[in-house]
Design a protein around this motif. Structure first.
Motif, mmCIF file in Angstrom:
data_model
loop_
_atom_site.group_PDB
_atom_site.id
_atom_site.type_symbol
_atom_site.label_atom_id
_atom_site.label_comp_id
_atom_site.label_asym_id
_atom_site.label_seq_id
_atom_site.Cartn_x
_atom_site.Cartn_y
_atom_site.Cartn_z
ATOM 1 N N GLN A 88 0.746 -1.217 -0.036
ATOM 2 C CA GLN A 88 0.050 0.046 0.120
ATOM 3 C C GLN A 88 0.869 1.221 0.124
ATOM 4 O O GLN A 88 1.816 1.300 0.851
ATOM 5 N N LEU A 89 0.461 2.162 -0.693
ATOM 6 C CA LEU A 89 1.387 3.480 -0.968
ATOM 7 C C LEU A 89 0.425 4.672 -0.694
ATOM 8 O O LEU A 89 -0.856 4.782 -1.379
ATOM 9 N N LYS A 90 0.777 5.610 0.070
ATOM 10 C CA LYS A 90 0.149 6.867 0.276
ATOM 11 C C LYS A 90 0.741 8.195 0.045
ATOM 12 O O LYS A 90 2.158 8.091 0.602
ATOM 13 N N ASN A 91 0.539 8.818 -0.956
ATOM 14 C CA ASN A 91 1.205 10.310 -0.770
ATOM 15 C C ASN A 91 0.472 11.422 -0.270
ATOM 16 O O ASN A 91 -0.779 11.675 -0.380
ATOM 17 N N LEU A 92 1.381 12.081 0.373
ATOM 18 C CA LEU A 92 0.662 13.352 1.222
ATOM 19 C C LEU A 92 1.097 14.824 0.905
ATOM 20 O O LEU A 92 2.588 14.752 0.944
ATOM 21 N N VAL A 93 0.486 15.577 0.502
ATOM 22 C CA VAL A 93 1.174 17.054 0.014
ATOM 23 C C VAL A 93 0.509 18.150 0.921
ATOM 24 O O VAL A 93 -0.904 18.060 1.000
ATOM 25 N N ASN A 94 0.929 18.972 1.514
ATOM 26 C CA ASN A 94 0.495 19.831 2.075
ATOM 27 C C ASN A 94 1.108 21.727 1.772
ATOM 28 O O ASN A 94 1.957 22.019 1.952
ATOM 29 N N PRO A 95 0.366 21.749 0.615
ATOM 30 C CA PRO A 95 0.824 22.777 -0.254
ATOM 31 C C PRO A 95 0.474 24.242 0.357
ATOM 32 O O PRO A 95 1.512 25.366 0.219
ATOM 33 N N PHE A 96 -0.427 24.246 1.321
ATOM 34 C CA PHE A 96 -0.647 25.662 2.017
ATOM 35 C C PHE A 96 -1.329 25.177 3.386
ATOM 36 O O PHE A 96 -1.749 24.007 3.506
ATOM 37 N N GLY A 116 -3.380 24.451 6.338
ATOM 38 C CA GLY A 116 -5.048 23.988 6.426
ATOM 39 C C GLY A 116 -5.288 23.206 5.229
ATOM 40 O O GLY A 116 -6.599 22.584 5.087
ATOM 41 N N VAL A 117 -4.516 23.125 4.091
ATOM 42 C CA VAL A 117 -4.815 22.245 2.610
ATOM 43 C C VAL A 117 -4.024 21.286 2.645
ATOM 44 O O VAL A 117 -2.829 21.277 2.786
ATOM 45 N N SER A 118 -4.482 20.011 2.478
ATOM 46 C CA SER A 118 -3.705 18.923 2.255
ATOM 47 C C SER A 118 -4.146 17.882 0.924
ATOM 48 O O SER A 118 -5.470 17.978 0.805
ATOM 49 N N LEU A 119 -3.384 17.385 0.493
ATOM 50 C CA LEU A 119 -3.898 16.272 -0.860
ATOM 51 C C LEU A 119 -3.344 15.119 -0.473
ATOM 52 O O LEU A 119 -2.010 15.030 -0.165
ATOM 53 N N SER A 120 -3.904 14.084 -0.489
ATOM 54 C CA SER A 120 -3.843 12.795 -0.376
ATOM 55 C C SER A 120 -4.068 11.778 -1.299
ATOM 56 O O SER A 120 -5.181 12.156 -1.973
ATOM 57 N N ALA A 121 -3.249 10.937 -1.983
ATOM 58 C CA ALA A 121 -3.615 9.900 -2.762
ATOM 59 C C ALA A 121 -2.948 8.738 -2.418
ATOM 60 O O ALA A 121 -1.968 8.446 -1.936
ATOM 61 N N ARG A 122 -3.899 7.355 -2.635
ATOM 62 C CA ARG A 122 -3.628 6.140 -2.146
ATOM 63 C C ARG A 122 -3.394 5.340 -3.486
ATOM 64 O O ARG A 122 -4.055 5.571 -4.367
ATOM 65 N N GLY A 123 -2.457 4.133 -3.518
ATOM 66 C CA GLY A 123 -2.503 3.208 -4.359
ATOM 67 C C GLY A 123 -1.557 2.038 -3.811
ATOM 68 O O GLY A 123 -1.454 1.663 -2.831
ATOM 69 N N ASN A 124 -1.178 1.305 -4.960
ATOM 70 C CA ASN A 124 -0.244 -0.040 -4.846
ATOM 71 C C ASN A 124 0.832 0.386 -5.520
ATOM 72 O O ASN A 124 0.865 0.916 -6.573
ATOM 73 N N ILE A 125 2.011 -0.584 -4.768
ATOM 74 C CA ILE A 125 3.344 -0.823 -5.365
ATOM 75 C C ILE A 125 3.611 -2.099 -5.167
ATOM 76 O O ILE A 125 3.394 -2.751 -4.154
ATOM 77 N N CYS A 126 4.172 -2.424 -6.436
ATOM 78 C CA CYS A 126 4.967 -4.074 -6.355
ATOM 79 C C CYS A 126 5.817 -4.320 -7.189
ATOM 80 O O CYS A 126 6.049 -3.526 -8.349
ATOM 81 N N LYS A 127 6.933 -5.205 -7.017
ATOM 82 C CA LYS A 127 7.921 -5.444 -7.957
ATOM 83 C C LYS A 127 7.511 -6.212 -8.924
ATOM 84 O O LYS A 127 6.672 -6.871 -9.062
ATOM 85 N N THR A 128 8.140 -5.888 -10.304
ATOM 86 C CA THR A 128 7.706 -6.533 -11.496
ATOM 87 C C THR A 128 8.591 -7.731 -11.773
ATOM 88 O O THR A 128 8.309 -8.402 -12.858
ATOM 89 N N GLY A 129 9.657 -8.070 -11.136
ATOM 90 C CA GLY A 129 10.292 -9.190 -11.120
ATOM 91 C C GLY A 129 11.357 -9.280 -10.069
ATOM 92 O O GLY A 129 11.245 -8.418 -9.107
#
Length: 402
Positions: free
Chosen positions: A319-327, A329-342
């Motif tokens: 599981q992967l989560k990106n978190l950005v606090n540009p200003f 009181g403002v936050s941007l988050s995105a979730r996804g998945n990461i896995c090895k290809t070989g």
């Protein structure tokens, strides 16, 4: 519903309807440099463990490596350091001081030469020069020690840049015993590249009397002659190095905003037999530099001054989560998945699938999407260098496995 594209770098590409004011921070677009991955995230496989990581060709003892490891990521040579990391540095310093380095270091030829300052404590009694220049990451600070000459001296040098010049503060030096050097500052001057003469530093050393005098104890000198720990009469601790760790050179280049690609090449070439898996990647990471921002003058210091910090959390289960606090009181988050290809390479498939914009206590869903291929070029306990298409990213590990 707002739409955005999340990238594995930890930054989000916002929809046209969301247009915050410009920021001096590095901007990484969404899918413009990610290669599409045809591997499904559900087919993740664990790779081999991390076999070895080489931080450079210079040989260090385990306690010396522990000190260098603790210092990775310290800003301003100690100006900005988290309490936990400061404790790690102080503990590593005390461990080395308790060990037997070179006996009577002031009598050894290993103490001679130019030393790069990589860490110093900053008590309230620090000198004006230390308070003014030492904490600036873009400056390089050296201490030159010459004890076996007709005019023994200790010279503190602040190099502003190759195009601007330097400040040299000189002191007469006398060896008191096997550890202590007595000194008295007697002259200082700026040497600017654009002037044919030196500009005197405006401090009347002769009128300062005892204030211009001091002493410096060398409490540890490595037998390789690469690391020195010294303590001054004002209670300041100094950690200096002759052959710089490639990781410190990379972080210094990021702070200065120049020579980052060359420092990355030097570090990635030093790795030996590195095989990366999810156990190695797991932890919380902070984005320090992206190659796309280099031409725009982006650096770690400019990102920090703007208050924009980019974080990426990777779990062992993929599981992967990106978190950005540009200003504030403002936050941007995105979730996804990461896995090895070989199993026999360091390439990973990243798939982003959901996101949120939070303003104060209110959340707005984001439609995130995008599949990318990320290659790990270098990784150790503190630094990660990765590649997405032709772009390179540098992350600092701030928390280990989550």
């Amino acid at each position: 519903m707002a739409a955005a594209v999340a990238t594995p770098t930890g930054l989000l590409k916002l929809p046209p309807s969301y247009a915050p004011p410009p920021s001096p921070s590095p901007h990484l677009p969404g899918t413009s440099y990610g290669r599409r991955s045809r591997r499904r995230p559900g087919l993740c496989r664990r790779g081999a463990p991390l076999l070895a990581v080489a931080a450079g060709e210079v040989s260090y003892t385990e306690p010396e490596e522990a000190l260098l490891e603790a210092l990775v990521g310290v800003q301003g040579r100690g100006r900005a350091v988290a309490p936990r990391q400061l404790q790690e540095v102080e503990s590593a310093v005390q461990t080395l001081e308790a060990l037997e380095g070179v006996p009577d270091p002031t009598s050894s030829d290993l103490i001679e030469g130019s030393w790069k300052l990589i860490f110093t404590t900053r008590p309230g009694t620090a000198s004006p020069i230390q308070r003014t220049f030492v904490g600036v990451d873009s400056f390089r600070v050296f201490q030159e020690v010459y004890l076996r000459t007709d005019d023994p001296r200790v010279v503190n040098v602040v190099k502003f840049s190759e195009t601007v010049g330097e400040l040299a503060v000189q002191a007469e030096a006398t060896i008191k015993d096997g550890k202590r050097i007595l000194f008295r500052f007697d002259r200082a001057a700026f040497a600017f590249k654009f002037l044919p003469f030196k500009v005197p530093y405006p401090v009347p050393f002769r009128l300062l009397g005892d204030e211009a005098k001091g002493w410096l104890d060398t409490t540890y000198l490595s037998r390789s002659g690469n690391i020195r720990i010294s303590r001054g009469n004002k209670g300041t601790t100094f950690v200096l190095q002759k052959s710089a760790d490639p990781r410190q050179m990379l972080l210094s280049a990021i702070s200065a905003g120049t020579g980052v690609k060359e420092a990355i090449d030097d570090l990635t070439l030093s790795k030996k037999g590195v095989v990366v898996d999810m156990n190695t990647l797991a932890g919380e990471w902070q984005l320090l530099w992206a190659s796309q921002s280099e031409s725009g003058g982006g650096s770690w210091s400019s990102v920090a001054s703007a208050g924009l910090k980019d974080f990426q959390t990777i779990n062992e289960d993929g599981q992967l989560k990106n978190l950005v606090n540009p200003f504030p009181g403002v936050s941007l988050s995105a979730r996804g998945n990461i896995c090895k290809t070989g199993n026999n390479n360091n390439t990973f498939s990243v798939s982003m699938n959901e996101g949120v914009i939070q303003v104060g206590g209110i959340q707005f869903p984001l439609e995130t999407g995008g599949e990318f291929v990320m290659e790990i070029l270098y990784i150790d306990n503190k630094i990660r260098i990765s590649s997405l298409n032709q772009y390179k990213l540098v992350h600092l590990r701030i928390v280990n496995k989550t």
